[in-house]
Design a protein around this motif. Structure first.
Motif: not given
Length: 210
Positions: A143-166
């Motif tokens: 569900k998230f990078f390491f499993g079912d729980k959100l971690t700081s790495l998911d937020l790094v991906i959201y903040g720095l990689i996801a904008p390029e898709y948008q």
């Protein structure tokens, strides 16, 4: 968190906070560590194993120290993308005027000094593809990078990689087509929606890309 002065006066980083001892924390990771030290409930990585923390640190390093230069190349290096920036970004005020006048030249020099601009363009975007491939392959069906729980790495991906898709309707990726096609469009679309829903309780900013 200081909202009256978004950019820290010394480091020019944002966001930043002043802790209970009066010290400034001008980096997201430093802010998270500061909050977690005050209350363990703020540590969203508390359940990660040492091995998972090491993996997360390696991916965060690749994103923060390599991916950002690929982003800079995509947005600022060639004249077409630079002109798109001038249309999209707020260039008002002295800071905006200075960036509009000298920003591209400055970024080009940084990209050359860093070594990124010395590659052929196809190789630069291939490096970006490889980072995304590594993220999605390692995450697998989680569900998230390491499993079912959100971690700081998911937020790094959201903040720095996801904008390029948008931004695919504005900036090209690997070829001249618009909207651009980046790797794992469908998977990243669903992944980022899960992150937003976990953080905000509902979709807030993300717009479907597929």
């Amino acid at each position: 968190m200081d909202t009256s002065m978004p950019l820290h006066f010394r480091t020019q980083k944002m966001p930043w906070i002043t802790d209970t001892q009066g010290a400034h924390r001008e980096d997201t990771q430093l802010m998270m560590r500061c909050l977690a030290a005050q209350d363990p409930a703020y540590d969203i990585d508390s359940e990660l194993t040492d091995a998972q923390r090491a993996v997360g640190r390696a991916f965060r390093g690749a994103i923060e120290n390599e991916w950002i230069w690929i982003v800079a190349y995509r947005r600022y290096y060639n004249d077409k993308s630079w002109n798109t920036c001038l249309r999209l970004y707020d260039m008002s005020g002295l800071r905006g005027m200075m960036f509009a006048m000298f920003g591209q030249k400055m970024v080009r020099k940084l990209l050359w000094d860093n070594g990124v601009a010395r590659y052929e363009e196809v190789e630069i975007f291939r490096k970006g593809d490889e980072i995304i491939q590594a993220i999605m392959t390692t995450m697998g069906t989680n569900k998230f990078f390491f499993g079912d729980k959100l971690t700081s790495l998911d937020l790094v991906i959201y903040g720095l990689i996801a904008p390029e898709y948008q931004l695919c309707k504005y900036f090209t990726w690997a070829d001249d087509s618009l909207p651009a096609k980046m790797p794992f469009m469908k998977e990243m679309n669903e992944y980022m929606k899960r992150v937003e829903i976990e953080c905000f309780g509902a979709l807030k900013y993300w717009k479907d890309i597929v």
